[in-house]
Design a protein around this motif. Structure first.
Motif, mmCIF file in Angstrom:
data_model
loop_
_atom_site.group_PDB
_atom_site.id
_atom_site.type_symbol
_atom_site.label_atom_id
_atom_site.label_comp_id
_atom_site.label_asym_id
_atom_site.label_seq_id
_atom_site.Cartn_x
_atom_site.Cartn_y
_atom_site.Cartn_z
ATOM 1 N N GLU A 62 -2.405 -1.829 13.869
ATOM 2 C CA GLU A 62 -2.935 -0.422 13.551
ATOM 3 C C GLU A 62 -1.481 0.460 12.330
ATOM 4 O O GLU A 62 -1.787 0.873 11.972
ATOM 5 C CB GLU A 62 -2.991 0.552 14.370
ATOM 6 N N LYS B 78 -1.949 -1.167 9.585
ATOM 7 C CA LYS B 78 -3.218 -0.726 8.122
ATOM 8 C C LYS B 78 -2.676 0.950 7.611
ATOM 9 O O LYS B 78 -2.803 1.342 7.151
ATOM 10 C CB LYS B 78 -3.977 -0.662 9.193
ATOM 11 N N GLU C 299 -3.071 1.546 4.390
ATOM 12 C CA GLU C 299 -2.855 2.960 3.496
ATOM 13 C C GLU C 299 -2.208 4.273 2.921
ATOM 14 O O GLU C 299 -2.737 5.132 2.499
ATOM 15 C CB GLU C 299 -3.816 3.210 4.986
ATOM 16 N N TYR D 113 2.310 -9.534 6.904
ATOM 17 C CA TYR D 113 0.202 -8.571 6.356
ATOM 18 C C TYR D 113 1.016 -8.244 5.085
ATOM 19 O O TYR D 113 0.342 -8.873 3.789
ATOM 20 C CB TYR D 113 0.577 -7.370 6.482
ATOM 21 N N GLU E 24 -10.166 -5.224 4.127
ATOM 22 C CA GLU E 24 -9.004 -4.250 4.301
ATOM 23 C C GLU E 24 -7.113 -4.506 2.853
ATOM 24 O O GLU E 24 -6.179 -4.062 2.630
ATOM 25 C CB GLU E 24 -8.298 -4.897 5.886
ATOM 26 N N TYR E 25 -7.555 -5.585 2.824
ATOM 27 C CA TYR E 25 -6.255 -6.699 2.126
ATOM 28 C C TYR E 25 -6.859 -5.780 0.749
ATOM 29 O O TYR E 25 -5.754 -5.411 -0.353
ATOM 30 C CB TYR E 25 -6.250 -7.601 2.102
ATOM 31 N N ALA F 261 -5.434 -2.551 1.025
ATOM 32 C CA ALA F 261 -3.733 -2.292 0.589
ATOM 33 C C ALA F 261 -3.317 -2.167 -0.695
ATOM 34 O O ALA F 261 -2.379 -1.351 -1.455
ATOM 35 C CB ALA F 261 -3.270 -2.879 2.277
#
Length: 336
Positions: free
Chosen positions: A212, A215, A219, A251, A283-284, A287
């Protein structure tokens, strides 16, 4: 031969005369050796027909003496050499391996190191026995492995749950299996493994974990990221900075890689980035909008810097507590 094929043959009581199990991932070696022990002999046969030797204490003469004996009131006998890496006269088993006893199953457990089979002994083992190299899983293979293992326990785990477990349990499969077995004992067969169940039975917080945290940084959610930093500082044993940095490095490396393949087809992007599904790609993509190529590269440099600082290396040694380093690192990532 795969470990699964060896296990299937053993369960059918199809035994090789010699098994040489070597490599860095001790879980697979233990699993195969334990399965052979379970199926080679009935429980009442083990007292007279099972011999366990340790490489530090045994020599080849003891092994050969044990392996050449005839089984007592049983179809076969079992001889297991544990810690074979420590056995100085291991190669002297050549004459036995060249002509192994048909009523003995010899299991050689050579943990934590790949064995070189270029010697006469090594070539004889490959010719007469079954050789298995226990290779550690790559980090990106662990989530799928976890999902498969839970499936074998008649439990379901979606991508998010598998990733969360992999992120926190790491790639040491003995540790992973211990936690998954604990989970399986505490939830009903057929259940879906959710983040709530993981938090309840393994202790990984569904709201405050590295998964988390990355993430939140991806963001640029300043409030959430700083709230999680405070939680990590309050629970340092569960959240060591080196683990956090390692996770963030992976990440942001993927974010950096995404920019180089962003115009490719989705299957090509997934293959290049080592992602299992579009579930994670979303998600990527998000980001990457917050971290253009140059900023992703800058974050990677920040993570390398703080990895050195956290280890007290050279001029990067600061003497700052981990909590202070984590705060400073987070601020710099959010403000690149």
């Amino acid at each position: 031969m795969s470990y699964q094929k060896i296990l299937n043959d053993v369960k059918k009581k199809q035994f090789a005369p010699v098994y040489f199990l070597h490599g860095e991932e001790s879980y697979f070696i233990d699993l195969i050796a334990d399965t052979i022990e379970e199926h080679a002999l009935a429980e009442h046969e083990r007292a007279f027909n099972q011999t366990i030797l340790y490489g530090k204490e045994a020599d080849h003469l003891q092994v050969v003496d044990a392996a050449r004996r005839f089984p007592m009131m049983a179809e076969r006998q079992l001889v297991v050499i544990k810690e074979a890496k420590e056995m100085k006269t291991l190669k002297e088993l050549l004459t036995y391996v060249e002509k192994p006893s048909p009523t003995t199953v010899l299991v050689i457990c050579h943990k934590h190191k790949k064995y070189n089979f270029n010697s006469k002994f090594g070539k004889a083992v490959k010719a007469k026995g079954e050789v298995f190299e226990a290779k550690p899983l790559y980090d990106n293979q662990v989530p799928d492995w976890i999902a498969d293992y839970l499936r074998s326990k008649q439990l379901k785990a979606g991508p998010a749950a598998s990733e969360l477990l992999a992120e926190y349990l790491g790639s040491d499969l003995s540790k992973v299996v211990n936690e998954l077995d604990k989970l399986a004992l505490n939830i009903p067969t057929g259940s879906e493994v959710t983040q709530q169940l993981i938090e309840q039975h393994i202790g990984i917080s569904k709201d405050y974990n590295v998964f988390e945290f990355q993430k939140a940084l991806g963001e640029r959610d300043v409030l959430k990221a700083n709230r999680m930093v405070q939680y990590f500082i309050a629970n340092p044993k569960k959240n060591p900075i080196q683990v956090i940095i390692g996770s963030l490095y992976n990440y942001y490396s993927k974010i950096y890689l995404f920019h180089s393949v962003a115009r490719s087809s989705e299957p090509e992007i997934l293959a290049t980035m080592g992602l299992r599904s579009s579930f994670f790609l979303r998600e990527y993509r998000s980001a990457a909008r917050h971290y253009p190529l140059s900023k992703a590269q800058e974050v990677i440099h920040i993570l390398r810097e703080f990895d050195l600082k956290s280890k007290g290396v050279g001029y990067n040694a600061t003497g700052k507590p981990e909590g202070e380093l984590l705060k400073e690192m987070t601020w710099r990532i959010l403000h690149v």
